[in-house]
Design a protein around this motif. Structure first.
Motif, PDB file in Angstrom:
ATOM      1  N   TRP A 299      67.611  15.294 -90.854  1.00  0.00           N
ATOM      2  CA  TRP A 299      67.129  13.973 -91.241  1.00  0.00           C
ATOM      3  C   TRP A 299      65.772  13.707 -90.635  1.00  0.00           C
ATOM      4  N   LEU A 300      65.195  12.604 -91.096  1.00  0.00           N
ATOM      5  CA  LEU A 300      63.937  12.127 -90.556  1.00  0.00           C
ATOM      6  C   LEU A 300      64.034  10.611 -90.423  1.00  0.00           C
ATOM      7  N   GLY A 301      63.033  10.026 -89.808  1.00  0.00           N
ATOM      8  CA  GLY A 301      63.061   8.567 -89.687  1.00  0.00           C
ATOM      9  C   GLY A 301      63.812   8.092 -88.469  1.00  0.00           C
ATOM     10  N   GLY A 302      63.713   8.822 -87.366  1.00  0.00           N
ATOM     11  CA  GLY A 302      64.356   8.363 -86.140  1.00  0.00           C
ATOM     12  C   GLY A 302      65.617   9.135 -85.823  1.00  0.00           C
ATOM     13  N   MET A 303      66.163   8.826 -84.672  1.00  0.00           N
ATOM     14  CA  MET A 303      67.348   9.550 -84.202  1.00  0.00           C
ATOM     15  C   MET A 303      68.606   8.692 -84.187  1.00  0.00           C
ATOM     16  N   SER A 304      68.509   7.403 -84.484  1.00  0.00           N
ATOM     17  CA  SER A 304      69.712   6.574 -84.437  1.00  0.00           C
ATOM     18  C   SER A 304      70.206   6.168 -85.827  1.00  0.00           C
ATOM     19  N   GLN A 305      69.314   5.752 -86.712  1.00  0.00           N
ATOM     20  CA  GLN A 305      69.739   5.289 -88.039  1.00  0.00           C
ATOM     21  C   GLN A 305      70.410   6.378 -88.879  1.00  0.00           C
ATOM     22  N   PRO A 306      69.806   7.578 -89.048  1.00  0.00           N
ATOM     23  CA  PRO A 306      70.431   8.572 -89.935  1.00  0.00           C
ATOM     24  C   PRO A 306      71.847   9.005 -89.525  1.00  0.00           C
ATOM     25  N   PRO A 307      72.117   9.339 -88.257  1.00  0.00           N
ATOM     26  CA  PRO A 307      73.492   9.737 -87.948  1.00  0.00           C
ATOM     27  C   PRO A 307      74.487   8.585 -88.116  1.00  0.00           C
ATOM     28  N   TRP A 308      74.028   7.377 -87.870  1.00  0.00           N
ATOM     29  CA  TRP A 308      74.889   6.210 -88.080  1.00  0.00           C
ATOM     30  C   TRP A 308      75.197   6.056 -89.569  1.00  0.00           C
ATOM     31  N   LEU A 309      74.164   6.203 -90.421  1.00  0.00           N
ATOM     32  CA  LEU A 309      74.390   6.113 -91.868  1.00  0.00           C
ATOM     33  C   LEU A 309      75.355   7.189 -92.350  1.00  0.00           C
ATOM     34  N   LEU A 310      75.197   8.408 -91.844  1.00  0.00           N
ATOM     35  CA  LEU A 310      76.091   9.500 -92.230  1.00  0.00           C
ATOM     36  C   LEU A 310      77.516   9.250 -91.753  1.00  0.00           C
ATOM     37  N   ALA A 311      77.655   8.739 -90.547  1.00  0.00           N
ATOM     38  CA  ALA A 311      78.992   8.460 -90.009  1.00  0.00           C
ATOM     39  C   ALA A 311      79.683   7.345 -90.797  1.00  0.00           C
ATOM     40  N   MET A 312      78.927   6.338 -91.194  1.00  0.00           N
ATOM     41  CA  MET A 312      79.507   5.209 -91.925  1.00  0.00           C
ATOM     42  C   MET A 312      79.767   5.560 -93.397  1.00  0.00           C
ATOM     43  N   ASN A 313      78.837   6.303 -94.008  1.00  0.00           N
ATOM     44  CA  ASN A 313      78.939   6.719 -95.415  1.00  0.00           C
ATOM     45  C   ASN A 313      79.349   5.563 -96.333  1.00  0.00           C
ATOM     46  N   GLY A 314      78.699   4.414 -96.150  1.00  0.00           N
ATOM     47  CA  GLY A 314      78.960   3.270 -97.024  1.00  0.00           C
ATOM     48  C   GLY A 314      80.240   2.528 -96.743  1.00  0.00           C
ATOM     49  N   ASP A 315      80.970   2.907 -95.711  1.00  0.00           N
ATOM     50  CA  ASP A 315      82.261   2.284 -95.392  1.00  0.00           C
ATOM     51  C   ASP A 315      82.054   1.079 -94.472  1.00  0.00           C
ATOM     52  N   TYR A 316      81.594  -0.018 -95.074  1.00  0.00           N
ATOM     53  CA  TYR A 316      81.401  -1.249 -94.318  1.00  0.00           C
ATOM     54  C   TYR A 316      81.539  -2.437 -95.264  1.00  0.00           C
TER      55      TYR A 316
END
Length: 153
Positions: free
Chosen positions: A71-88
């Protein structure tokens, strides 16, 4: 719970070619809106039950061990997005009036602004300057009138 932000998509953060190489082809939608963390409400028991922290850590390890950037664009947002995968749970846009304090709108952001009724005459009336490739300055915020949360970034 978070506010979906459709001016940015998963593909803006995640290298889907590398994701596919890791065996995740078809698991994530590259065109999915991201969840904006400007306001994030966490149900701690559900967070623990779904092992979200563990999933984020797994993605961080995959990134560290990958031969190419996952990923790109930082180190916190992308892994969080992948972990959540729209489940919110989705909150309405009024809960995150985004981008206050920014100096420029990208072409895509200004296109959205124009689709919402702000033509060149209205924008000139606001004193905006038109930049290269459809950008405008300063950033024009249209959500502050009905916002429940103002997000400066």
């Amino acid at each position: 719970a978070a506010v979906p932000y459709c001016l940015q998509r998963m593909e803006d953060y995640v290298n889907f070619e590398v994701l596919s190489e890791l065996g995740f082809e078809g698991v994530y939608d590259p065109k999915a809106c991201i969840a904006n963390r400007g306001l994030l409400i966490i149900d701690v028991p559900t967070w623990k039950h779904k092992n979200i922290t563990g999933k984020i850590e797994d993605w961080m390890n995959r990134y560290r061990n990958a031969e190419r950037d996952l990923w790109l664009g930082g180190m916190s947002q992308p892994p969080w997005l992948l972990a959540m995968n729209g489940d919110y749970m989705e909150l309405g846009e009024e809960w995150n009036c985004n981008s206050l304090g920014r100096d420029t709108m990208s072409m895509w952001e200004s296109v959205t602004l124009r689709k919402n009724g702000y033509d060149h005459k209205a924008l000139r009336g606001l004193g905006v300057k038109f930049g290269p490739y459809g950008s405008i300055s300063p950033y024009v915020v249209t959500c502050s009138g009905n916002a429940k949360l103002l997000h400066y970034n």
